[in-house]
Design a protein around this motif. Structure first.
Motif, short mmCIF file in Angstrom:
data_model
loop_
_atom_site.label_atom_id
_atom_site.label_comp_id
_atom_site.label_asym_id
_atom_site.label_seq_id
_atom_site.Cartn_x
_atom_site.Cartn_y
_atom_site.Cartn_z
N LEU A 24 0.83 -1.21 0.00
CA LEU A 24 0.00 0.00 0.00
C LEU A 24 0.86 1.25 0.00
CD1 LEU A 24 -2.60 -1.11 2.68
CD2 LEU A 24 -2.90 -1.06 0.21
N ASP A 25 0.41 2.21 -0.73
CA ASP A 25 1.08 3.51 -0.73
C ASP A 25 0.73 4.27 0.54
OD1 ASP A 25 2.03 2.92 -3.23
OD2 ASP A 25 0.33 3.89 -4.25
N GLN A 30 -3.53 12.92 5.59
CA GLN A 30 -4.51 12.15 6.35
C GLN A 30 -5.74 13.00 6.62
OE1 GLN A 30 -4.45 9.18 6.68
NE2 GLN A 30 -2.34 8.43 6.76
N LYS A 53 -4.38 7.59 10.35
CA LYS A 53 -2.97 7.23 10.17
C LYS A 53 -2.86 6.19 9.07
CE LYS A 53 -3.07 3.56 13.61
NZ LYS A 53 -2.55 3.00 14.84
N ASP A 54 -1.64 6.06 8.55
CA ASP A 54 -1.42 5.03 7.54
C ASP A 54 -1.79 3.68 8.12
OD1 ASP A 54 -0.66 6.69 5.57
OD2 ASP A 54 1.50 6.36 5.80
N ILE A 55 -2.32 2.84 7.28
CA ILE A 55 -2.79 1.55 7.79
C ILE A 55 -1.64 0.69 8.30
CG2 ILE A 55 -2.70 0.33 5.57
CD1 ILE A 55 -5.52 -0.80 6.43
N GLN A 270 -19.25 -2.11 6.08
CA GLN A 270 -17.83 -2.31 5.79
C GLN A 270 -17.25 -3.40 6.68
OE1 GLN A 270 -14.18 0.09 6.99
NE2 GLN A 270 -14.85 1.16 5.16
N PRO A 284 -15.48 5.41 0.32
CA PRO A 284 -15.25 6.29 1.46
C PRO A 284 -16.53 6.50 2.26
CG PRO A 284 -14.42 7.26 -0.57
CD PRO A 284 -15.21 6.07 -0.95
N ARG A 298 -10.01 16.60 3.31
CA ARG A 298 -10.97 15.54 3.66
C ARG A 298 -11.23 15.52 5.16
NH1 ARG A 298 -10.12 9.91 2.53
NH2 ARG A 298 -12.36 9.79 2.82
N SER B 767 -10.35 -1.45 -4.46
CA SER B 767 -10.04 -0.31 -3.58
C SER B 767 -9.38 -0.85 -2.32
CB SER B 767 -11.32 0.44 -3.22
OG SER B 767 -12.00 0.84 -4.38
N TYR B 768 -8.22 -0.38 -2.04
CA TYR B 768 -7.55 -0.72 -0.78
C TYR B 768 -7.53 0.53 0.09
CZ TYR B 768 -5.55 -5.08 -2.64
OH TYR B 768 -5.36 -6.33 -3.16
N PRO B 769 -7.57 0.34 1.37
CA PRO B 769 -7.48 1.51 2.25
C PRO B 769 -6.02 1.90 2.45
CG PRO B 769 -7.79 -0.46 3.55
CD PRO B 769 -7.80 -0.90 2.12
N GLU B 770 -5.80 3.16 2.52
CA GLU B 770 -4.46 3.63 2.83
C GLU B 770 -4.39 4.11 4.27
OE1 GLU B 770 -3.63 6.55 -0.12
OE2 GLU B 770 -3.33 5.09 -1.71
N SER B 771 -5.55 4.40 4.84
CA SER B 771 -5.58 4.97 6.19
C SER B 771 -6.54 4.19 7.07
CB SER B 771 -6.02 6.43 6.14
OG SER B 771 -5.22 7.17 5.28
N VAL B 781 -11.36 1.37 8.26
CA VAL B 781 -10.38 1.69 7.22
C VAL B 781 -11.00 2.68 6.25
CG1 VAL B 781 -9.01 -0.41 7.40
CG2 VAL B 781 -11.06 -0.40 5.98
N ASP B 782 -10.15 3.49 5.68
CA ASP B 782 -10.62 4.56 4.81
C ASP B 782 -10.27 4.25 3.36
OD1 ASP B 782 -11.53 6.98 3.81
OD2 ASP B 782 -9.56 7.93 4.08
N PHE B 783 -11.27 3.96 2.58
CA PHE B 783 -11.06 3.72 1.15
C PHE B 783 -11.22 5.04 0.42
CE2 PHE B 783 -12.54 -0.23 2.95
CZ PHE B 783 -11.74 -1.18 2.37
N ALA B 784 -10.13 5.77 0.35
CA ALA B 784 -10.25 7.13 -0.17
C ALA B 784 -10.52 7.15 -1.67
CB ALA B 784 -8.97 7.90 0.14
#
Lengths: 368, 865
Positions: A24-25, A30, A53-55, A270, A284, A298, B767-771, B781-784
């Motif tokens: 993941l990027d 954030q 935060k980053d996952i 989710q 989202p 955001r 879609s993967y979450p980054e946050s 998790v946030d799927f932006a």
């Protein structure tokens, strides 16, 4: 989603689930995370604000400590909040939301302004009855193996208005009375090779509190046509020592707005995503707070405005129709560490105050 | 080896060697069977004879000769016998009956060119008449409406509804091209000597199960056909491609074509050149099939035994087709045998099937009835899940076709099709859904050069979902799509023009949802979503025109209109749909093709799940939902090698779509009376390159294709909720850039064959979450961004081994065993990735799900009688 969940069961017939580490990027920035609840209870209400935060980041969330926060009602009254701890902002004065009034949350962080939509404080709703029912439930392990387990489901009966749809969120906490069967016995302390830390002749009766954690239970009357509904399941527990003598659940009912309900439902969906192609692809979840500027800042979160009602009930052990002995309150003698006297029992078997969240002081609400 | 059904002359082109004919022969025969003599000539002098075995059954030879040329020796052998012969290089000897005309049926051998000699070569005539019938190779059914073009004469003939034709031509060599809408074109070179009767089979006789290679593969249709992107999948190919649980599957064959993909196992429908599953028009005998899948997508809803061929268009789509953006898949059911009762069937692990066909009135009326019934409980029993073990499933389908020749110029056929699925999940829920299609078609000939086809059809798709998991909420949801279509197509041949023109009109009635209580205790509110009605019509005309020998063009226009929608939102739309294809043959075996298509779609498939489900919706356009419009440009280079034994092609396409349907984040479509509020329309963009190498003949044949393609969408509406991914193009759910598909078939002999199928494609977008964040203690998790990542790549190998039960040519029952292995190396292909809170971690953890994570072995027994 409900309609398609059964399809997934079929699809998964030769399935294999494994942990996966996607590459993941890191997010460029954030989003601001806001969690706010305003009720009709007269108290200092609070708001938490931090950053996602980053996952892959295992550190704590970064709190936002320099924000300006206030709540405004539909009459233009302002209720200021101040930063009190970590990510928490608390209203300067205690106040109660007024049924029928609308409120919005306003946050200013580094000159960026975020606002929620105006949310109406809905009228109080009542829980007609709290029920406890036992049933054998099939519990699936992570490996897919299923075992039958006796559970007690705490449910509520609700009266429903016929002229409008209602949206509820539930929370719970419970207290049970525990009696130590081997109060004062030293078999528990032998394990530790030490003396009992307290006198052994204290009361053998304790009151143990449990509350929900990471809990989300929603109900909506959308699509229903009835003046009431029975047995809306809230949560279920194992009938171990909880039902040794008496178990008392307290259910909190939040009468929320549809906006809040949709937000929570999106989270619920989710979290129950099974990975099926028949699930709606994740997206989202934004909530009812938005950035008022022209950029793409955001913000995720909810300003939940709700009336609160609570109801408590007491259930005797006859609910589960089971005798309690050491065996089913987890006080069976078991093998201790090498070198220690055998067998041993957990500490709480010899002193109920060692149960988590336990006290030997009877709560005010307790009915003998 | 003798080739008994090569009874007419076969030329061999490309090389010449007459050494065998210059030998001298010295032999002596005393009442020896002629067949023995021929064997000896073949053995001693290296010759290959062509004749029909029954001609020689009672012929014996008494002859003696020394040092004669082969020709003279054969004259001695055949003296007083009713045969002539022809010698053709390099070593062919063709025996011909002396009658000078033949009523025999031509068949085509794939190992040599399709060249035949007709009539008696000893007659010195100026012209001759070729008459006969064009029939299906599979079951000798007449192929009325077949266009026969005689190239040198620049004239065309059209066969009558009974398939008959009569051509008067100068004696000499002619090249005939046969074209029929449902058959693959083929060319045949004729050396006309005198009057002759010929029955032309457009398909090889496939009643012999182990002769699986279709003769029409030898034809250069991929090079010569004017339009691009058309594939005709014959039943043998469908049956050859290894499939899940060994079930012959129409979609499996289509999926092996370049430009066609699906997003995962157990997902119904296909994605064609970057289009969604709802953008494919799927027809069975002119009738729309809304859900072409059984068991949620594991199996096709078409019984392969009943299928004659599948016409699949993904590039240039003829004007007579419309209503969907991406492709047309026209499944044609076989017509029953008009001469004798016959049948076929099979028993497999998942289902069994039986087909019976035969004459109702000999030579004029036939029937075909097929039933397939499945018992997938076996499959469900494989699951390590008690709920599933307590579940029950059923699916089945049935076909009925009645075909009647009114006279030599008119033919009527009736087709009925029914599919049904039922899945009961552990006393909690039940799905019940299926298609119903009825059509009646009248084929006729108006004039010598005009044919017409008029059909009326009725299609229904309905589903019911019962949720009985909790008595208070037990409910039943029913929905239905009804479609009534009238269609008229005329085909007129005028000199070098082949015109197609006509009109169609379709009425739609959609009941999006009726929600009722399933038990007395239920408190759900009964609801009925407003029904929708609409009419879609079109006029169309198209023309295929050969400008020169090397340049042909197909141009046409379809003007479609629509009026309808739900009450309060009714709307009318209309617009032209031009179609154009140009074929420039750079050499006899290569061509450049250019195509342009505009398609309009007024009926939309509404599904915001990653894969289509049987309980998804169809919705008509209205004032809020505009028709989807796609423009596609294609360019291709086609080149065949070694007398069409190898076909190669490179095709490029670029497609833009307007008003492509997408969904707002978190859209809730369930029983939504204002579903328009959840839909957003954007722009689509798809482009790609498709490479194909195919070996069409021989004991080893197959193909390899590679596709690079992208499918992107941009949603940039006025409202913030109508903007996805900042309003820039992002991948659709089915954007899979790299796709490799390979199929190989090895026929060891007439009894054994081995087929293999390999698929590779880039993982589909997800879609993967980054946050991650927390609210009320719940980790979320946030799927932006939508579809920013991809699941791991997919690849899979399947094989099947087919063993005939006997080598006898004449047998009452022809049968074979088919053993298939799906996912040979048991790859855990990732079906999806999802995130859940891990009990050992505060933060959500990613999990990958593979649904067919092991090899699946299946066996089936197939028979024909």
């Amino acid at each position: 989603m409900i309609r398609s969940k059964y399809i997934f069961y079929l699809i998964a017939l030769t399935a294999c689930v494994e942990k996966f580490n996607p590459d993941l990027d890191a997010a460029d920035s954030q989003p601001l995370i806001v969690d706010a609840l305003l009720t009709n209870e007269n108290k200092q209400h609070s708001v938490t604000i931090n950053l996602a935060k980053d996952i892959s980041d295992f550190s704590q969330f970064t709190p936002v400590i320099d924000g300006t926060v206030y709540v405004e009602d539909s009459q233009g009254r302002i209720f200021d909040y101040v930063h009190t701890a970590n990510d928490k902002y608390t209203s300067v004065v205690a106040f109660a939301g007024i049924i029928g009034s609308s409120y919005r949350l306003v946050i200013d962080v580094d000159g960026q302004r975020y606002e929620s939509s105006f949310e109406e404080l809905m009228p109080e709703a009542q829980i007609a009855e709290i029920n406890a029912n036992t049933a054998v439930e099939r519990i699936s392990s992570e490996t897919g193996e299923a075992t039958d387990e006796l559970r007690v489901t705490i449910s509520v009966d609700l009266n429903l208005p016929v002229d409008r749809e209602v949206y509820y969120r539930f929370d719970w906490n419970s207290t049970y009375r525990a009696r130590t069967l081997d109060q004062g016995s030293t078999v528990c302390w032998d394990e530790r090779n030490s003396d009992p830390p307290i006198n052994l002749d204290v009361s053998a009766t304790c009151y143990v509190n449990e509350s929900s954690s990471s809990f989300l239970r929603l109900f909506s009357s959308e699509g229903l046509q009835a003046t009431g509904i029975e047995d809306v399941a809230i949560y279920s527990v194992e009938p171990n020592r909880r039902f040794q003598t008496k178990y008392s659940p307290e259910i909190t009912l939040f009468h929320i707005t549809k906006t809040a309900f949709d937000f929570w439902q999106a989270i619920e969906n989710q979290s129950t995503n099974t990975g099926s192609l028949f699930d709606t692809p994740p997206s989202p979840i934004n909530g009812n707070i938005s950035y008022t500027g022209s950029g793409n800042e955001r913000v995720i979160g909810i300003f939940e405005v709700a009336s609160v009602t609570r109801k408590r009930a007491f259930f005797l052990n006859s609910v589960v129709n089971r005798d309690f002995d050491n065996y089913n309150i987890d006080c069976r003698p078991s093998a201790g560490p090498p070198g220690s006297p055998q067998p041993v029992r957990p500490l709480f078997c010899c002193d109920c105050r060692f149960l988590p969240n336990s006290t030997d002081v009877k709560p005010d609400f307790w009915e003998d | 080896m003798k080739r008994p059904h090569f009874y007419l002359f076969l030329f061999l082109s490309g090389f010449c060697c007459q050494a065998q004919f210059t030998n001298t022969a010295s032999r002596s025969y005393s009442d020896v069977p002629l067949t023995e003599v021929i064997k000896e000539f073949e053995s001693v002098y290296g010759l290959t004879f062509y004749f029909k075995a029954e001609w020689l059954e009672s012929e014996r030879v008494i002859a003696q000769f020394n040092d004669l040329t082969i020709a003279d020796a054969l004259n001695e052998v055949l003296r007083d016998k009713n045969f002539t012969f022809l010698l053709r290089p390099p070593n062919y000897v063709v025996l011909l009956p002396d009658e000078g005309s033949s009523t025999e049926t031509l068949t085509i051998d794939n190992s040599v060119d399709n060249r035949v000699s007709i009539g008696n070569i000893n007659l010195d005539l100026d012209q001759g008449t070729i008459s006969g019938y064009v029939m299906t190779g599979e079951d000798n059914l007449p192929l009325g409406g077949t266009v026969i073009t005689v190239k040198e004469q620049a004239v065309r003939y059209v066969t009558l509804p009974d398939g008959s034709f009569e051509l008067v031509l100068p004696v000499g060599n002619h090249e005939l091209v046969l074209h029929h809408p449902t058959m693959v074109d083929y060319k045949i070179s004729i050396s006309l000597n005198s009057n002759g009767k010929v029955n032309l089979l457009m398909f090889e006789d496939v009643t012999v199960l182990d002769e699986v290679i279709v003769s029409t593969q030898a034809v250069d249709q991929n090079v010569s056909k004017t339009i691009t992107g058309q594939e005709i999948i014959d039943i043998q190919t469908i049956k050859s491609v290894p499939a899940f649980f060994g079930e012959a599957d129409v979609f499996n064959s289509i999926l092996s074509l370049p430009g066609v993909s699906r997003i995962g196992e157990g997902s119904s429908g296909i994605n064609v050149r970057g289009g969604g599953v709802g953008q494919n028009l799927i027809l069975i005998d002119n009738t729309t099939v809304y859900n072409p899948a059984h068991l949620f997508g594991f199996f096709s809803s078409f019984n392969a035994d009943a299928v004659n061929a599948v016409n699949f268009y993904r590039g240039s789509i003829p004007v007579e087709y419309g209503g969907r953006l991406s492709s047309v898949m026209d499944v044609q059911v076989k017509s029953g045998n008009k001469e004798k009762v016959s049948g076929s069937g099979g028993v497999g692990l998942v289902n069994s099937r039986i087909l019976v066909e035969g004459p109702i009135r000999r030579d004029s009326t036939s029937f075909l009835a097929a039933v397939r019934l499945a018992y997938p409980d076996y499959m469900i029993g494989l699951a390590n899940d008690e709920d599933l073990n307590n579940s029950a499933a059923f699916f089945g389908d049935a076909n009925l076709k009645i075909d009647h020749l009114l006279n030599t110029r008119n033919r009527i056929s009736f087709n009925g099709y029914l599919s049904r699925d039922r899945f009961e999940f552990s006393d909690e829920a039940e799905y019940n859904y299926g298609n119903r299609a009825l059509s009646i078609k009248w084929d006729g000939q108006l004039t010598n050069n005009t044919l017409f086809e008029t059909s009326g059809s009725h299609a229904t798709y309905d589903y019911q979902f019962d949720d009985v998991s909790e008595p208070q909420f037990s409910s039943s949801l029913e929905a239905r799509v009804n479609q009534l279509t009238l269609n008229s197509l005329f085909q007129t041949e005028v000199e070098s023009h082949a015109l197609s023109y006509g009109a169609s009109v379709t009425g739609f009635a959609i009941n999006p949802g009726k929600y009722t209580r399933k038990s007395p205790e239920s408190i759900v509110a009964p609801t009925t979503i407003d029904s929708e009605k609409g009419v879609e019509g079109a006029f169309f005309i198209g023309d295929t025109h050969s400008l020169t020998n090397s340049l042909s063009i197909y141009g046409g226009i379809r003007y479609s209109f629509f009026s309808g929608g739900r009450d309060g939102l009714k709307a009318t739309y209309h617009g032209p749909e031009p179609r154009l294809s140009v074929n420039y043959k750079t050499t006899v075996s290569s061509s450049l093709k250019l195509g342009y298509n505009r398609m309009r779609q007024y009926v939309h498939f509404i599904s915001n799940t990653a894969a289509a489900t049987p309980i998804d919706l169809w919705k008509l356009s209205n004032t809020t939902i505009k028709p989807q419009v796609a423009d596609q440009v294609t360019f291709g280079y086609f080149r065949n090698f070694r007398a069409n034994m190898y076909e190669t092609s490179a095709e490029f396409f670029y497609k833009r779509t307007t008003d492509l349907i997408d969904y707002r984040n978190g859209a809730d479509l369930f029983l939504n009376e204002n579903i328009e509020d959840e839909l957003i329309q954007g722009d689509g963009k798809a482009y790609g390159m498709e490479l194909l190498v195919k070996k069409t003949e021989g004991k080893f044949n197959g193909w390899v294709s590679y596709t690079f393609s992208r499918s992107l969408i941009r949603v940039d509406g006025q409202e913030p909720a109508d903007v996805i991914n900042e309003g820039v193009f992002f991948p659709t759910n089915f954007d899979q850039p790299h796709n490799v598909s390979a199929f190989a078939s090895v026929r060891f002999n007439r009894r054994f064959s081995l087929n293999a199928n390999f698929t590779y494609n880039t993982g589909r977008p997800v879609s993967y979450p980054e946050s991650v964040y927390e609210i009320r203690g719940i980790s979320i998790v946030d799927f932006a961004e939508r579809n920013e990542y991809r699941i791991p790549d997919y690849h899979r190998l399947d094989i099947s081994f087919v063993m005939g039960t006997t080598l006898k040519r004449v047998k009452k029952i022809e049968a074979n065993w088919s053993l298939s292995l799906y996912n040979v190396y048991g790859r855990n292909n990732v079906y999806s990735v999802y995130f859940k809170n891990d009990v050992n971690s505060d933060d959500p953890q990613a999990y990958q799900l593979s649904i067919i994570a092991r090899p699946i072995l299946a066996i089936s027994y197939n028979f024909k009688f």
